[in-house]
Design a protein around this motif. Structure first.
Motif, PDB file in Angstrom:
ATOM      1  N   GLU A   1       0.966  -1.230   0.278  1.00 10.95           N
ATOM      2  CA  GLU A   1       0.027  -0.017   0.006  1.00 10.95           C
ATOM      3  C   GLU A   1       1.034   1.248  -0.076  1.00 10.95           C
ATOM      4  OE1 GLU A   1      -2.138  -2.859   2.972  1.00 10.95           O
ATOM      5  OE2 GLU A   1      -0.185  -2.349   2.671  1.00 10.95           O
ATOM      6  N   SER A   2       0.530   2.399  -0.386  1.00 14.42           N
ATOM      7  CA  SER A   2       0.858   3.372  -0.511  1.00 14.42           C
ATOM      8  C   SER A   2      -0.115   4.413  -0.631  1.00 14.42           C
ATOM      9  CB  SER A   2       2.060   3.677  -1.596  1.00 14.42           C
ATOM     10  OG  SER A   2       1.270   3.599  -2.930  1.00 14.42           O
ATOM     11  N   GLY A   3       0.145   5.897  -0.232  1.00 13.85           N
ATOM     12  CA  GLY A   3      -0.483   7.019  -0.354  1.00 13.85           C
ATOM     13  C   GLY A   3      -1.290   7.556   0.760  1.00 13.85           C
ATOM     14  N   GLY A   4      -0.887   6.998   2.203  1.00 13.45           N
ATOM     15  CA  GLY A   4      -1.633   7.431   3.069  1.00 13.45           C
ATOM     16  C   GLY A   4      -0.914   8.730   3.738  1.00 13.45           C
ATOM     17  N   GLY A   5      -1.228   9.317   4.639  1.00 13.27           N
ATOM     18  CA  GLY A   5      -0.646  10.387   5.326  1.00 13.27           C
ATOM     19  C   GLY A   5      -1.723  11.166   6.054  1.00 13.27           C
ATOM     20  N   LEU A   6      -1.461  12.450   6.440  1.00 15.81           N
ATOM     21  CA  LEU A   6      -2.184  13.426   7.061  1.00 15.81           C
ATOM     22  C   LEU A   6      -2.834  14.398   6.403  1.00 15.81           C
ATOM     23  CD1 LEU A   6      -3.012  14.620   9.842  1.00 15.81           C
ATOM     24  CD2 LEU A   6      -0.608  15.927   9.791  1.00 15.81           C
ATOM     25  N   THR A   7      -4.092  14.615   6.631  1.00 17.77           N
ATOM     26  CA  THR A   7      -4.943  15.809   6.094  1.00 17.77           C
ATOM     27  C   THR A   7      -5.858  16.185   6.871  1.00 17.77           C
ATOM     28  OG1 THR A   7      -6.066  16.368   3.921  1.00 17.77           O
ATOM     29  CG2 THR A   7      -6.746  14.317   5.068  1.00 17.77           C
ATOM     30  N   GLN A   8      -6.573  17.533   6.600  1.00 13.40           N
ATOM     31  CA  GLN A   8      -7.514  18.086   7.445  1.00 13.40           C
ATOM     32  C   GLN A   8      -9.055  17.249   7.072  1.00 13.40           C
ATOM     33  OE1 GLN A   8      -6.948  22.363   6.873  1.00 13.40           O
ATOM     34  NE2 GLN A   8      -5.744  22.339   8.765  1.00 13.40           N
ATOM     35  N   ALA A   9      -9.822  17.439   7.982  1.00 15.96           N
ATOM     36  CA  ALA A   9     -11.149  17.423   7.532  1.00 15.96           C
ATOM     37  C   ALA A   9     -11.709  17.836   6.460  1.00 15.96           C
ATOM     38  CB  ALA A   9     -12.214  17.655   8.849  1.00 15.96           C
ATOM     39  N   GLY A  10     -12.426  17.059   5.432  1.00 17.79           N
ATOM     40  CA  GLY A  10     -12.741  17.675   4.454  1.00 17.79           C
ATOM     41  C   GLY A  10     -11.910  17.477   3.037  1.00 17.79           C
ATOM     42  N   GLY A  11     -10.826  17.219   3.470  1.00 15.46           N
ATOM     43  CA  GLY A  11      -9.457  16.824   2.558  1.00 15.46           C
ATOM     44  C   GLY A  11      -9.729  15.382   1.666  1.00 15.46           C
ATOM     45  N   SER A  12      -8.834  15.290   1.045  1.00 20.29           N
ATOM     46  CA  SER A  12      -8.636  14.006   0.043  1.00 20.29           C
ATOM     47  C   SER A  12      -7.393  13.152   0.152  1.00 20.29           C
ATOM     48  CB  SER A  12      -9.175  14.260  -1.510  1.00 20.29           C
ATOM     49  OG  SER A  12     -10.399  14.838  -1.625  1.00 20.29           O
ATOM     50  N   LEU A  13      -7.502  12.018   0.061  1.00 24.36           N
ATOM     51  CA  LEU A  13      -6.269  11.137  -0.159  1.00 24.36           C
ATOM     52  C   LEU A  13      -6.620   9.981  -1.320  1.00 24.36           C
ATOM     53  CD1 LEU A  13      -5.029  10.616   3.451  1.00 24.36           C
ATOM     54  CD2 LEU A  13      -3.730  12.076   1.455  1.00 24.36           C
ATOM     55  N   ARG A  14      -5.459   9.700  -1.822  1.00 26.78           N
ATOM     56  CA  ARG A  14      -5.865   8.354  -2.664  1.00 26.78           C
ATOM     57  C   ARG A  14      -4.655   7.307  -2.285  1.00 26.78           C
ATOM     58  NH1 ARG A  14      -4.023   7.434  -8.953  1.00 26.78           N
ATOM     59  NH2 ARG A  14      -5.835   6.203  -9.569  1.00 26.78           N
ATOM     60  N   LEU A  15      -5.213   6.130  -2.133  1.00 27.53           N
ATOM     61  CA  LEU A  15      -4.530   4.972  -1.569  1.00 27.53           C
ATOM     62  C   LEU A  15      -4.205   4.061  -2.857  1.00 27.53           C
ATOM     63  CD1 LEU A  15      -5.987   4.079   1.785  1.00 27.53           C
ATOM     64  CD2 LEU A  15      -4.216   5.615   1.308  1.00 27.53           C
ATOM     65  N   SER A  16      -3.115   3.441  -2.943  1.00 30.67           N
ATOM     66  CA  SER A  16      -2.769   2.468  -4.053  1.00 30.67           C
ATOM     67  C   SER A  16      -2.341   1.086  -3.323  1.00 30.67           C
ATOM     68  CB  SER A  16      -1.704   3.167  -4.889  1.00 30.67           C
ATOM     69  OG  SER A  16      -2.063   4.143  -5.705  1.00 30.67           O
ATOM     70  N   CYS A  17      -2.749   0.218  -3.919  1.00 27.15           N
ATOM     71  CA  CYS A  17      -2.238  -1.327  -3.615  1.00 27.15           C
ATOM     72  C   CYS A  17      -1.853  -1.924  -4.816  1.00 27.15           C
ATOM     73  CB  CYS A  17      -3.285  -1.971  -3.097  1.00 27.15           C
ATOM     74  SG  CYS A  17      -2.888  -3.697  -2.324  1.00 27.15           S
ATOM     75  N   ALA A  18      -0.437  -1.983  -4.772  1.00 27.96           N
ATOM     76  CA  ALA A  18       0.318  -2.749  -5.935  1.00 27.96           C
ATOM     77  C   ALA A  18       0.583  -4.187  -5.433  1.00 27.96           C
ATOM     78  CB  ALA A  18       1.448  -1.982  -6.342  1.00 27.96           C
ATOM     79  N   ALA A  19      -0.037  -5.202  -6.442  1.00 26.52           N
ATOM     80  CA  ALA A  19       0.253  -6.508  -6.295  1.00 26.52           C
ATOM     81  C   ALA A  19       1.303  -7.141  -7.062  1.00 26.52           C
ATOM     82  CB  ALA A  19      -1.090  -7.324  -6.653  1.00 26.52           C
ATOM     83  N   SER A  20       2.052  -8.017  -6.546  1.00 24.74           N
ATOM     84  CA  SER A  20       3.275  -8.618  -7.338  1.00 24.74           C
ATOM     85  C   SER A  20       3.175 -10.124  -6.950  1.00 24.74           C
ATOM     86  CB  SER A  20       4.400  -7.729  -7.131  1.00 24.74           C
ATOM     87  OG  SER A  20       4.931  -7.832  -5.630  1.00 24.74           O
ATOM     88  N   GLY A  21       4.108 -10.766  -7.724  1.00 22.75           N
ATOM     89  CA  GLY A  21       4.038 -12.347  -7.484  1.00 22.75           C
ATOM     90  C   GLY A  21       3.608 -13.064  -8.750  1.00 22.75           C
ATOM     91  N   ARG A  22       4.624 -14.085  -8.974  1.00 24.33           N
ATOM     92  CA  ARG A  22       4.308 -14.987 -10.138  1.00 24.33           C
ATOM     93  C   ARG A  22       2.580 -15.762  -9.897  1.00 24.33           C
ATOM     94  NH1 ARG A  22       8.980 -18.603 -11.464  1.00 24.33           N
ATOM     95  NH2 ARG A  22       8.874 -18.963  -9.453  1.00 24.33           N
ATOM     96  N   SER A  23       2.413 -15.974  -8.422  1.00 27.76           N
ATOM     97  CA  SER A  23       1.453 -16.631  -8.236  1.00 27.76           C
ATOM     98  C   SER A  23      -0.012 -15.816  -8.240  1.00 27.76           C
ATOM     99  CB  SER A  23       1.209 -17.353  -7.078  1.00 27.76           C
ATOM    100  OG  SER A  23       1.594 -16.531  -6.225  1.00 27.76           O
ATOM    101  N   PHE A  24       0.008 -14.287  -8.443  1.00 21.21           N
ATOM    102  CA  PHE A  24      -0.858 -13.500  -8.239  1.00 21.21           C
ATOM    103  C   PHE A  24      -2.105 -13.870  -9.130  1.00 21.21           C
ATOM    104  CE2 PHE A  24      -3.350  -9.942  -6.974  1.00 21.21           C
ATOM    105  CZ  PHE A  24      -3.744  -9.189  -7.999  1.00 21.21           C
ATOM    106  N   SER A  25      -3.503 -13.718  -8.632  1.00 25.28           N
ATOM    107  CA  SER A  25      -4.481 -13.828  -9.239  1.00 25.28           C
ATOM    108  C   SER A  25      -5.646 -13.449  -8.506  1.00 25.28           C
ATOM    109  CB  SER A  25      -4.960 -15.184  -9.647  1.00 25.28           C
ATOM    110  OG  SER A  25      -5.180 -16.083  -8.748  1.00 25.28           O
ATOM    111  N   SER A  26      -6.904 -12.891  -8.731  1.00 25.85           N
ATOM    112  CA  SER A  26      -7.754 -12.459  -8.042  1.00 25.85           C
ATOM    113  C   SER A  26      -9.133 -12.774  -8.284  1.00 25.85           C
ATOM    114  CB  SER A  26      -7.533 -10.679  -7.826  1.00 25.85           C
ATOM    115  OG  SER A  26      -8.363 -10.030  -6.971  1.00 25.85           O
ATOM    116  N   HIS A  27     -10.020 -12.718  -7.493  1.00 25.12           N
ATOM    117  CA  HIS A  27     -11.285 -12.715  -7.586  1.00 25.12           C
ATOM    118  C   HIS A  27     -11.952 -11.398  -7.287  1.00 25.12           C
ATOM    119  CE1 HIS A  27     -15.679 -13.334  -6.659  1.00 25.12           C
ATOM    120  NE2 HIS A  27     -15.552 -14.055  -7.693  1.00 25.12           N
ATOM    121  N   THR A  28     -11.392 -10.870  -5.909  1.00 21.75           N
ATOM    122  CA  THR A  28     -11.854  -9.651  -5.036  1.00 21.75           C
ATOM    123  C   THR A  28     -10.728  -9.124  -4.607  1.00 21.75           C
ATOM    124  OG1 THR A  28     -14.130 -10.910  -4.965  1.00 21.75           O
ATOM    125  CG2 THR A  28     -13.665  -8.670  -3.666  1.00 21.75           C
ATOM    126  N   MET A  29     -10.557  -7.712  -4.660  1.00 21.89           N
ATOM    127  CA  MET A  29      -9.721  -7.086  -3.789  1.00 21.89           C
ATOM    128  C   MET A  29     -10.351  -5.997  -3.120  1.00 21.89           C
ATOM    129  SD  MET A  29      -6.091  -6.563  -5.916  1.00 21.89           S
ATOM    130  CE  MET A  29      -5.280  -6.247  -4.397  1.00 21.89           C
TER     131      MET A  29
END
Length: 118
Positions: free
Chosen positions: A6-34
């Protein structure tokens, strides 16, 4: 083995915005749901939002509906959480998780801190 970062966390004031990212890796990666989960100080971990990897269908907890948007980029094996109109009660460690089969979140990230000041 699947790694989620994960990345993108931090400190903000009420009413503000943030965007989190989650990068997946690994040869066995597959997903039904994240999904995104969070744990606030002194509270249990709670569900925030999920996206179905193949269809893009989404589902949100009532507490974030209309303020948060989950999305994914299949080509990049990355999931996002756009968080708008943040409130102090959104303060928590946010975790991303992957379920290769429905409902089985067996892969977890290390978490990223989100702090919203009033």
């Amino acid at each position: 083995q699947v790694q989620l970062v994960e990345s993108g966390g931090g400190l903000t004031q009420a009413g503000g915005s943030l965007r989190l990212s989650c990068a997946a890796s690994g040869r066995s990666f597959s997903s039904h749901t994240m999904g995104w989960f969070r744990r606030a100080p002194g509270k249990e971990r709670e569900f925030v939002a999920l996206v179905m990897w193949r269809t893009g269908n989404t589902y949100y907890a009532d507490s974030v509906k209309g303020r948060f948007t989950i999305s994914r980029d299949n080509a990049k094996n990355t999931m996002y959480l756009q968080m708008n109109s943040l409130k102090p009660e959104d303060t928590a460690v946010y975790y991303c998780a992957n379920a290769q089969t429905p409902g089985s979140y067996n892969d977890w990230g290390q978490g990223t801190q989100v702090t919203v000041s009033s």
